[in-house]
Design a protein around this motif. Structure first.
Motif, mmCIF file in Angstrom:
data_model
loop_
_atom_site.group_PDB
_atom_site.id
_atom_site.type_symbol
_atom_site.label_atom_id
_atom_site.label_comp_id
_atom_site.label_asym_id
_atom_site.label_seq_id
_atom_site.Cartn_x
_atom_site.Cartn_y
_atom_site.Cartn_z
ATOM 1 N N TYR A 148 8.804 -50.233 -99.986
ATOM 2 C CA TYR A 148 9.403 -48.951 -99.624
ATOM 3 C C TYR A 148 8.304 -47.972 -99.238
ATOM 4 O O TYR A 148 7.295 -47.855 -99.929
ATOM 5 C CB TYR A 148 10.207 -48.402 -100.801
ATOM 6 C CG TYR A 148 10.708 -47.009 -100.587
ATOM 7 C CD1 TYR A 148 11.797 -46.765 -99.769
ATOM 8 C CD2 TYR A 148 10.084 -45.919 -101.174
ATOM 9 C CE1 TYR A 148 12.262 -45.488 -99.550
ATOM 10 C CE2 TYR A 148 10.542 -44.633 -100.965
ATOM 11 C CZ TYR A 148 11.626 -44.419 -100.155
ATOM 12 O OH TYR A 148 12.084 -43.157 -99.943
ATOM 13 N N LYS A 149 8.493 -47.297 -98.120
ATOM 14 C CA LYS A 149 7.521 -46.301 -97.686
ATOM 15 C C LYS A 149 8.049 -44.907 -98.003
ATOM 16 O O LYS A 149 9.212 -44.604 -97.761
ATOM 17 C CB LYS A 149 7.278 -46.403 -96.184
ATOM 18 C CG LYS A 149 6.461 -47.586 -95.775
ATOM 19 C CD LYS A 149 6.166 -47.483 -94.295
ATOM 20 C CE LYS A 149 5.370 -48.668 -93.831
ATOM 21 N NZ LYS A 149 5.096 -48.591 -92.403
ATOM 22 N N THR A 150 7.155 -44.080 -98.493
ATOM 23 C CA THR A 150 7.510 -42.692 -98.760
ATOM 24 C C THR A 150 7.412 -41.882 -97.475
ATOM 25 O O THR A 150 6.855 -42.342 -96.470
ATOM 26 C CB THR A 150 6.564 -42.087 -99.813
ATOM 27 O OG1 THR A 150 5.232 -42.084 -99.277
ATOM 28 C CG2 THR A 150 6.601 -42.883 -101.099
ATOM 29 N N HIS A 151 7.912 -40.670 -97.538
ATOM 30 C CA HIS A 151 7.803 -39.774 -96.387
ATOM 31 C C HIS A 151 6.334 -39.524 -96.060
ATOM 32 O O HIS A 151 5.947 -39.492 -94.882
ATOM 33 C CB HIS A 151 8.521 -38.455 -96.689
ATOM 34 C CG HIS A 151 8.376 -37.440 -95.606
ATOM 35 N ND1 HIS A 151 8.987 -37.566 -94.395
ATOM 36 C CD2 HIS A 151 7.654 -36.286 -95.556
ATOM 37 C CE1 HIS A 151 8.664 -36.523 -93.623
ATOM 38 N NE2 HIS A 151 7.864 -35.740 -94.317
ATOM 39 N N GLU A 169 9.035 -55.803 -96.850
ATOM 40 C CA GLU A 169 8.110 -54.683 -96.774
ATOM 41 C C GLU A 169 8.379 -53.718 -97.924
ATOM 42 O O GLU A 169 9.533 -53.435 -98.233
ATOM 43 C CB GLU A 169 8.272 -53.944 -95.444
ATOM 44 C CG GLU A 169 7.909 -54.770 -94.233
ATOM 45 C CD GLU A 169 6.426 -55.060 -94.140
ATOM 46 O OE1 GLU A 169 5.616 -54.222 -94.575
ATOM 47 O OE2 GLU A 169 6.083 -56.142 -93.638
ATOM 48 N N ALA A 219 3.833 -41.533 -96.461
ATOM 49 C CA ALA A 219 3.252 -42.698 -95.790
ATOM 50 C C ALA A 219 3.592 -42.686 -94.299
ATOM 51 O O ALA A 219 2.734 -43.011 -93.456
ATOM 52 C CB ALA A 219 3.758 -43.979 -96.435
ATOM 53 N N TYR A 220 4.820 -42.317 -93.957
ATOM 54 C CA TYR A 220 5.185 -42.230 -92.545
ATOM 55 C C TYR A 220 4.413 -41.120 -91.842
ATOM 56 O O TYR A 220 4.006 -41.275 -90.688
ATOM 57 C CB TYR A 220 6.688 -41.997 -92.388
ATOM 58 C CG TYR A 220 7.514 -43.225 -92.628
ATOM 59 C CD1 TYR A 220 7.487 -44.292 -91.740
ATOM 60 C CD2 TYR A 220 8.333 -43.332 -93.744
ATOM 61 C CE1 TYR A 220 8.236 -45.430 -91.945
ATOM 62 C CE2 TYR A 220 9.091 -44.470 -93.965
ATOM 63 C CZ TYR A 220 9.042 -45.507 -93.063
ATOM 64 O OH TYR A 220 9.791 -46.632 -93.264
ATOM 65 N N VAL A 221 4.216 -39.991 -92.512
ATOM 66 C CA VAL A 221 3.459 -38.887 -91.918
ATOM 67 C C VAL A 221 2.015 -39.320 -91.688
ATOM 68 O O VAL A 221 1.429 -39.049 -90.639
ATOM 69 C CB VAL A 221 3.531 -37.633 -92.815
ATOM 70 C CG1 VAL A 221 2.553 -36.573 -92.350
ATOM 71 C CG2 VAL A 221 4.939 -37.083 -92.826
ATOM 72 N N LYS A 222 1.434 -40.038 -92.642
ATOM 73 C CA LYS A 222 0.050 -40.491 -92.490
ATOM 74 C C LYS A 222 -0.102 -41.494 -91.355
ATOM 75 O O LYS A 222 -1.173 -41.605 -90.772
ATOM 76 C CB LYS A 222 -0.449 -41.103 -93.797
ATOM 77 C CG LYS A 222 -0.751 -40.057 -94.853
ATOM 78 C CD LYS A 222 -1.313 -40.693 -96.099
ATOM 79 C CE LYS A 222 -1.668 -39.646 -97.127
ATOM 80 N NZ LYS A 222 -2.238 -40.245 -98.343
ATOM 81 N N GLU A 223 0.954 -42.231 -91.039
ATOM 82 C CA GLU A 223 0.895 -43.141 -89.895
ATOM 83 C C GLU A 223 0.839 -42.375 -88.582
ATOM 84 O O GLU A 223 0.235 -42.831 -87.620
ATOM 85 C CB GLU A 223 2.114 -44.060 -89.880
ATOM 86 C CG GLU A 223 2.090 -45.147 -90.911
ATOM 87 C CD GLU A 223 3.334 -46.011 -90.852
ATOM 88 O OE1 GLU A 223 4.211 -45.783 -89.985
ATOM 89 O OE2 GLU A 223 3.432 -46.936 -91.667
ATOM 90 N N ARG A 224 1.490 -41.204 -88.539
ATOM 91 C CA ARG A 224 1.569 -40.436 -87.293
ATOM 92 C C ARG A 224 0.391 -39.490 -87.098
ATOM 93 O O ARG A 224 0.081 -39.123 -85.982
ATOM 94 C CB ARG A 224 2.859 -39.616 -87.276
ATOM 95 C CG ARG A 224 4.106 -40.432 -87.155
ATOM 96 C CD ARG A 224 5.315 -39.559 -86.844
ATOM 97 N NE ARG A 224 5.408 -38.343 -87.614
ATOM 98 C CZ ARG A 224 6.156 -38.190 -88.700
ATOM 99 N NH1 ARG A 224 6.857 -39.194 -89.165
ATOM 100 N NH2 ARG A 224 6.203 -37.033 -89.321
ATOM 101 N N ARG A 225 -0.228 -39.037 -88.177
ATOM 102 C CA ARG A 225 -1.248 -38.000 -88.079
ATOM 103 C C ARG A 225 -2.587 -38.489 -88.630
ATOM 104 O O ARG A 225 -2.640 -39.230 -89.602
ATOM 105 C CB ARG A 225 -0.836 -36.773 -88.887
ATOM 106 C CG ARG A 225 0.535 -36.244 -88.576
ATOM 107 C CD ARG A 225 0.477 -34.750 -88.408
ATOM 108 N NE ARG A 225 1.791 -34.126 -88.376
ATOM 109 C CZ ARG A 225 2.560 -34.083 -87.301
ATOM 110 N NH1 ARG A 225 2.177 -34.647 -86.201
ATOM 111 N NH2 ARG A 225 3.719 -33.464 -87.340
#
Length: 118
Positions: free
Chosen positions: A80-83, A78, A85-91
């Motif tokens: 590397y995901k940035t911070h 996979e 990208a993780y925020v966009k997954e949650r919101r």
């Protein structure tokens, strides 16, 4: 006459070499594992041990199995995901806009009160 020790070449406490003194080796089972790079690995197991289905190849690190015709594929890596990208997954975008507008309004209120904002 040359001076020296009578036990030259051996260490103190060393006994005679050979299987007779140490006993017989435990029975072993050598199993072949094959990775997708074509490497064959033959680890030794105790004859009564349960042999695992997969083994990590010591040469390339990929998983290996017992089937030489159908080795396991390399694991998918996979990116590397940035911070962000993780925020966009949650919101959702609407939630992000709401949070941004609240933060901007809080800064404007502090600035209106004369607080120093760095």
């Amino acid at each position: 006459m040359a001076g020296g020790s009578a036990i030259r070449g051996s260490r103190v406490g060393a006994g005679p070499m050979g299987e007779a003194e140490r006993g017989d080796a435990a029975p072993r089972l050598y199993v072949s594992y094959f990775c997708s790079q074509g490497h064959e690995t033959k680890p030794a197991f105790a004859a009564d041990a349960q042999v695992p289905d997969t083994w990590d190849c010591p040469r390339c690190g990929l998983p290996a199995n017992l089937d030489s015709k159908n080795p396991p594929p390399p694991p998918r890596i996979e990116p590397y995901k940035t911070h962000l990208a993780y925020v966009k997954e949650r919101r959702t975008d609407k939630e992000a806009d709401d949070i941004l507008s609240e933060a901007l309004q809080a800064l404007r209120d502090r600035r209106a009160r004369g607080e120093v904002i760095y």
